[in-house]
Design a protein around this motif. Sequence first.
Motif, PDB file in Angstrom:
ATOM      1  N   VAL A 211     114.682 121.529  45.811  1.00 26.04           N
ATOM      2  CA  VAL A 211     115.048 120.153  45.478  1.00 26.04           C
ATOM      3  C   VAL A 211     116.560 120.044  45.323  1.00 26.04           C
ATOM      4  O   VAL A 211     117.197 120.866  44.648  1.00 26.04           O
ATOM      5  CB  VAL A 211     114.328 119.707  44.185  1.00 26.04           C
TER       6      VAL A 211
ATOM      7  N   ASP B 275     117.069 113.921  44.906  1.00 25.34           N
ATOM      8  CA  ASP B 275     115.754 113.890  45.554  1.00 25.34           C
ATOM      9  C   ASP B 275     114.684 113.418  44.587  1.00 25.34           C
ATOM     10  O   ASP B 275     114.728 113.723  43.391  1.00 25.34           O
ATOM     11  CB  ASP B 275     115.354 115.279  46.055  1.00 25.34           C
ATOM     12  N   THR B 276     113.749 112.666  45.107  1.00 20.55           N
ATOM     13  CA  THR B 276     112.553 112.310  44.348  1.00 20.55           C
ATOM     14  C   THR B 276     111.357 112.934  45.055  1.00 20.55           C
ATOM     15  O   THR B 276     111.460 113.363  46.209  1.00 20.55           O
ATOM     16  CB  THR B 276     112.357 110.782  44.264  1.00 20.55           C
ATOM     17  N   LEU B 277     110.244 112.972  44.373  1.00 22.84           N
ATOM     18  CA  LEU B 277     109.041 113.531  44.985  1.00 22.84           C
ATOM     19  C   LEU B 277     108.638 112.720  46.210  1.00 22.84           C
ATOM     20  O   LEU B 277     108.206 113.280  47.214  1.00 22.84           O
ATOM     21  CB  LEU B 277     107.908 113.581  43.955  1.00 22.84           C
ATOM     22  N   LEU B 278     108.825 111.396  46.148  1.00 19.53           N
ATOM     23  CA  LEU B 278     108.509 110.542  47.286  1.00 19.53           C
ATOM     24  C   LEU B 278     109.417 110.862  48.478  1.00 19.53           C
ATOM     25  O   LEU B 278     108.943 110.903  49.615  1.00 19.53           O
ATOM     26  CB  LEU B 278     108.634 109.061  46.900  1.00 19.53           C
ATOM     27  N   ASP B 279     110.693 111.141  48.237  1.00 15.38           N
ATOM     28  CA  ASP B 279     111.608 111.504  49.323  1.00 15.38           C
ATOM     29  C   ASP B 279     111.150 112.782  50.035  1.00 15.38           C
ATOM     30  O   ASP B 279     111.138 112.851  51.263  1.00 15.38           O
ATOM     31  CB  ASP B 279     113.033 111.715  48.785  1.00 15.38           C
TER      32      ASP B 279
ATOM     33  N   ARG C  57     102.116 116.504  45.004  1.00 16.05           N
ATOM     34  CA  ARG C  57     102.120 116.622  43.552  1.00 16.05           C
ATOM     35  C   ARG C  57     101.055 117.598  43.076  1.00 16.05           C
ATOM     36  O   ARG C  57     101.312 118.498  42.279  1.00 16.05           O
ATOM     37  CB  ARG C  57     101.876 115.240  42.917  1.00 16.05           C
TER      38      ARG C  57
ATOM     39  N   ASP D 277     103.933 112.233  34.780  1.00  7.38           N
ATOM     40  CA  ASP D 277     105.381 112.361  34.857  1.00  7.38           C
ATOM     41  C   ASP D 277     105.750 113.424  35.915  1.00  7.38           C
ATOM     42  O   ASP D 277     106.110 114.550  35.571  1.00  7.38           O
ATOM     43  CB  ASP D 277     105.921 112.774  33.477  1.00  7.38           C
TER      44      ASP D 277
ATOM     45  N   VAL E 146     108.175 114.627  37.536  1.00  5.36           N
ATOM     46  CA  VAL E 146     109.623 114.761  37.660  1.00  5.36           C
ATOM     47  C   VAL E 146     109.953 116.091  38.329  1.00  5.36           C
ATOM     48  O   VAL E 146     109.382 117.131  37.993  1.00  5.36           O
ATOM     49  CB  VAL E 146     110.296 114.698  36.269  1.00  5.36           C
TER      50      VAL E 146
ATOM     51  N   ARG F 168     113.339 118.527  39.341  1.00  2.21           N
ATOM     52  CA  ARG F 168     114.748 118.731  39.014  1.00  2.21           C
ATOM     53  C   ARG F 168     115.425 119.496  40.141  1.00  2.21           C
ATOM     54  O   ARG F 168     114.767 120.281  40.839  1.00  2.21           O
ATOM     55  CB  ARG F 168     114.863 119.512  37.712  1.00  2.21           C
TER      56      ARG F 168
END
Length: 129
Positions: free
Chosen positions: A77, A81-85, A98, A107, A109, A111
């Motif tokens: 990561v 960056d997000t999980l969706l990205d 996920r 949550d 999240v 990092r």
Amino acid sequence: MTDEIKNTNETKPAGLTEVVKPAFKADADAGLSKLTEKLAEPTKPVAPKPETVKEVKPVLKDPKGMFDYSNCKQYVVQQGDTLLDVAQKFVVALQQLRYFNHLDKEDPVIRPGKTLYIPDKPINVPYGE
């Protein structure tokens, strides 16, 4: 008449008085001598074939032991960056990504620096997970 008997007595049948050697005896003796010469030759020691060693890859398993991570892609990561990205980048369903990485549903999240494992095939996400 005695002359006729005499002549027949003088002729001897070949099989009874003469030793007839078979024609192939000489060939057999030659072949045998070649074979003994071949056996008498010093032979080179034959080195044993090296055993083929298969490369054993370590099997990466997730902390909970539910999935095999050895064939999947890994993504570290980056900042922002997000999980969706990440899911969109690798064309994976967000819920599958996920669940595959054991992120909290409430949550999820991520990092920077965290390694995410991208599934190589679809993951069945149980209802409520």
